[in-house]
Design a protein around this motif. Sequence first.
Motif, short mmCIF file in Angstrom:
data_model
loop_
_atom_site.label_atom_id
_atom_site.label_comp_id
_atom_site.label_asym_id
_atom_site.label_seq_id
_atom_site.Cartn_x
_atom_site.Cartn_y
_atom_site.Cartn_z
N ASP A 1 0.81 -1.22 0.00
CA ASP A 1 0.00 0.00 0.00
C ASP A 1 0.85 1.27 0.00
N LYS A 2 2.14 1.17 0.28
CA LYS A 2 3.03 2.33 0.29
C LYS A 2 3.70 2.58 -1.07
N ILE A 3 3.62 1.60 -1.98
CA ILE A 3 4.36 1.71 -3.24
C ILE A 3 3.61 2.57 -4.24
N GLU A 4 4.24 3.66 -4.67
CA GLU A 4 3.66 4.58 -5.65
C GLU A 4 4.15 4.26 -7.07
N ARG A 5 5.38 3.79 -7.14
CA ARG A 5 6.02 3.54 -8.44
C ARG A 5 7.03 2.41 -8.25
N ILE A 6 7.23 1.66 -9.31
CA ILE A 6 8.24 0.60 -9.29
C ILE A 6 9.18 0.83 -10.47
N ILE A 7 10.46 0.86 -10.18
CA ILE A 7 11.48 0.92 -11.22
C ILE A 7 12.15 -0.45 -11.22
N ARG A 8 11.90 -1.18 -12.30
CA ARG A 8 12.42 -2.54 -12.41
C ARG A 8 13.56 -2.55 -13.42
N PHE A 9 14.70 -3.06 -12.99
CA PHE A 9 15.84 -3.27 -13.87
C PHE A 9 15.90 -4.75 -14.19
N ARG A 10 15.90 -5.08 -15.50
CA ARG A 10 15.94 -6.47 -15.94
C ARG A 10 17.24 -6.77 -16.66
N TRP A 11 17.82 -7.92 -16.32
CA TRP A 11 19.09 -8.34 -16.90
C TRP A 11 18.95 -8.88 -18.31
N ASN A 12 17.73 -9.19 -18.76
CA ASN A 12 17.51 -9.78 -20.08
C ASN A 12 18.24 -11.11 -20.24
N ARG A 13 18.26 -11.88 -19.18
CA ARG A 13 18.72 -13.26 -19.17
C ARG A 13 18.08 -13.97 -17.98
N VAL A 14 18.30 -15.26 -17.92
CA VAL A 14 17.74 -16.06 -16.82
C VAL A 14 18.90 -16.64 -16.02
N TYR A 15 18.85 -16.41 -14.71
CA TYR A 15 19.83 -16.97 -13.78
C TYR A 15 19.13 -17.95 -12.86
N PRO A 16 19.88 -18.83 -12.21
CA PRO A 16 19.26 -19.64 -11.15
C PRO A 16 18.72 -18.70 -10.07
N ALA A 17 17.56 -19.02 -9.53
CA ALA A 17 16.96 -18.17 -8.50
C ALA A 17 16.12 -19.00 -7.55
N ASP A 18 16.10 -18.57 -6.30
CA ASP A 18 15.19 -19.17 -5.33
C ASP A 18 14.41 -18.09 -4.57
N GLN A 19 14.64 -16.83 -4.91
CA GLN A 19 13.84 -15.73 -4.40
C GLN A 19 13.42 -14.89 -5.60
N TYR A 20 12.12 -14.58 -5.65
CA TYR A 20 11.55 -13.90 -6.81
C TYR A 20 10.85 -12.62 -6.40
N GLU B 1 7.93 -10.31 -5.86
CA GLU B 1 6.62 -10.78 -5.40
C GLU B 1 5.42 -10.11 -6.07
N ILE B 2 5.64 -9.13 -6.90
CA ILE B 2 4.53 -8.45 -7.57
C ILE B 2 4.52 -8.85 -9.03
N SER B 3 3.36 -9.25 -9.52
CA SER B 3 3.21 -9.52 -10.94
C SER B 3 2.73 -8.22 -11.59
N LEU B 4 3.66 -7.47 -12.11
CA LEU B 4 3.34 -6.14 -12.66
C LEU B 4 2.29 -6.22 -13.76
N GLU B 5 2.38 -7.26 -14.57
CA GLU B 5 1.50 -7.39 -15.72
C GLU B 5 0.05 -7.72 -15.32
N THR B 6 -0.14 -8.39 -14.18
CA THR B 6 -1.50 -8.80 -13.79
C THR B 6 -2.03 -8.10 -12.55
N ASP B 7 -1.20 -7.36 -11.84
CA ASP B 7 -1.63 -6.71 -10.59
C ASP B 7 -2.01 -5.23 -10.77
N GLY B 8 -2.30 -4.82 -11.99
CA GLY B 8 -2.79 -3.46 -12.22
C GLY B 8 -1.72 -2.40 -12.41
#
Length: 137
Positions: free
Chosen positions: A85-104, A106-113
């Motif tokens: 509820d505090k987030i006004e804007r999100i600045i997402r930096f993407r590496w344009n590749r896939v790395y191993p990950a176990d923490q993601y 948590e917001i689905s920008l495309e489906t959460d409005g």
Amino acid sequence: MILMVCVDDNGGMMFHRRRQSRDRRLVERILTLTQGSLLRMNAYSAALFSGHERKQICISEDFLQKAEPGTFCFVENVSILPYLDKIERIIRFRWNRVYPADQYFEISLETDGWRLMDSESFAGSSHPEIKMEVYEQ
């Protein structure tokens, strides 16, 4: 708050409690974007900025709790769900590749409005292309 986050193409952020990348030009870009403003983060993330002038950085483990409207917060290894509820804007930096990950991210920008307001690509020091995307609700 203005949330800043780095992810791979699958939304991965960390693997075995370690960040996926330490791109020097990305750090410089973040410092330029937040120049003249407060940039909050925890001690883990502050290590990424060592060796850079860090006047605007405020380090505390409860940085998301303390964030006021318009404050930049760089997040790598903490949950942002309690602060949605505090987030006004999100600045997402993407590496344009896939790395191993176990923490993601948590917001689905495309489906959460969230709406993509701006996008640009720049060359990193360890990545040929980093995409910066700005989202608002």
